[in-house]
Design an enzyme around this catalytic site. Structure first.
Site, PDB file in Angstrom:
ATOM      1  N   LYS A  83       0.856  -1.200   0.000  1.00  0.00           N
ATOM      2  CA  LYS A  83       0.000   0.000   0.000  1.00  0.00           C
ATOM      3  C   LYS A  83       0.892   1.250   0.000  1.00  0.00           C
ATOM      4  O   LYS A  83       1.945   1.239  -0.647  1.00  0.00           O
ATOM      5  CB  LYS A  83      -0.957  -0.056   1.184  1.00  0.00           C
ATOM      6  CG  LYS A  83      -1.727  -1.386   1.234  1.00  0.00           C
ATOM      7  CD  LYS A  83      -2.838  -1.424   2.222  1.00  0.00           C
ATOM      8  CE  LYS A  83      -3.509  -2.784   2.171  1.00  0.00           C
ATOM      9  NZ  LYS A  83      -4.672  -2.889   3.040  1.00  0.00           N
ATOM     10  N   GLY A 136      -7.236  -5.017   7.421  1.00  0.00           N
ATOM     11  CA  GLY A 136      -6.632  -4.134   8.409  1.00  0.00           C
ATOM     12  C   GLY A 136      -7.343  -4.100   9.747  1.00  0.00           C
ATOM     13  O   GLY A 136      -7.073  -3.226  10.569  1.00  0.00           O
TER      14      GLY A 136
HETATM   15  P1  PGA Z   1      -4.257  -6.475   5.567  1.00  0.00           P
HETATM   16  O1  PGA Z   1      -4.536  -5.948   4.079  1.00  0.00           O
HETATM   17  O2  PGA Z   1      -3.490  -7.769   5.457  1.00  0.00           O
HETATM   18  O3  PGA Z   1      -3.470  -5.383   6.218  1.00  0.00           O
HETATM   19  O4  PGA Z   1      -5.613  -6.684   6.203  1.00  0.00           O
HETATM   20  C1  PGA Z   1      -4.815  -6.856   3.045  1.00  0.00           C
HETATM   21  C2  PGA Z   1      -5.078  -6.127   1.756  1.00  0.00           C
HETATM   22  O5  PGA Z   1      -5.705  -5.053   1.787  1.00  0.00           O
HETATM   23  O6  PGA Z   1      -4.667  -6.586   0.672  1.00  0.00           O
END
Ligand code: PGA
Length: 234
Positions: free
Chosen positions: A9, A164
């Site tokens: 991200k 998240g």
């Molecule tokens: P996360 O994000 O593992 O932090 O929950 C996964 C994603 O959005 O691909």
């Protein structure tokens, strides 16, 4: 062999190449293929470092057009030129935060294929959808609307409420969603699970029937955690 993909991200600076170095130093894994999707600023340097190793490098989004007057956007041919082999399209943070529709996601996936990239098409229900009993209907609609009309894509099932948050569906719910998704796809299409995958829950998630790998956000930022997840692949 399962695909363990990391989505950084909007995280990572030049110095974060130390995490990539640790992934490379860990050597090829017998049952996990590794893909890291850093921010676009790091694509070229990461791809140059990872060339010839077992770690593939991907991008997080692309524009549907190959070039033109689109300030701030990046096209699929540019990402391929920088060394990416995959690109995530239709992540819920793009669908929700940037108003991306299924039709736009399909155009992006088709642009990726045209540039020789493998698109990872993300779908997933919101908590509201799930509580209304609409999960499978939403997934079917997203698949019908956003998959490329031809060509080999990867699908990532990412319940929006699991991203998240530290919350995940139980393995039965993941298996049910993956089975429903597989009904819409050619038999050899990998279906990744994403949403709060961690070293602790990876063994159960990666052992769930129909799960072809994981798309990992927060836990991919540290090579130590990402490798622990890869160690649970089968
Ligand atoms: P996360 O994000 O593992 O932090 O929950 C996964 C994603 O959005 O691909």
């Amino acid at each position: 062999m399962q695909l363990i993909a990391g989505n950084w991200k909007m995280n990572g600076l030049l110095a974060s190449i130390a995490e990539l170095e640790a992934l490379i130093a860990s050597g090829p894994h017998p049952s996990a293929a590794l893909l890291l999707c850093p921010p676009a600023t790091l694509l070229a340097s990461f791809a140059a470092r990872a060339r010839g190793t077992h770690v593939a490098i991907g991008a997080q989004d692309c524009h549907p057009e190959p070039c033109g007057a689109f300030t701030g956007d990046l096209s699929a041919p540019m990402l391929a030129d920088a060394g990416a082999t995959h690109v995530i399209v239709g992540h819920s943070e793009r669908r929700i935060g940037h108003g991306e529709t299924d039709a736009l996601v399909r155009r992006k996936a088709e642009a990726a294929l045209a540039a020789g990239l493998v698109p990872i098409v993300c779908i997933g229900e919101t908590l509201e959808d799930r509580e209304a009993g609409q999960t499978l209907a939403v997934l079917a609609r997203q698949l019908q609307g956003s998959l490329p009309s031809s060509g080999a894509a990867i699908v990532a099932y990412e319940p929006v409420w699991a991203i998240g948050t530290g919350r995940t569906p139980n393995p039965d719910a993941i298996a049910a969603a993956h089975a429903a998704i597989a009904d819409h796809l050619p038999g050899d299409t990998p279906i990744l699970y994403g949403g709060s995958v961690s070293p602790a829950n990876a063994p159960a998630i990666l052992a769930t029937p129909g799960v072809g790998g994981a798309l990992v956000g927060g836990a991919s930022l540290r090579a130590h955690d990402f490798l622990a997840i890869a160690g649970a692949a089968r």
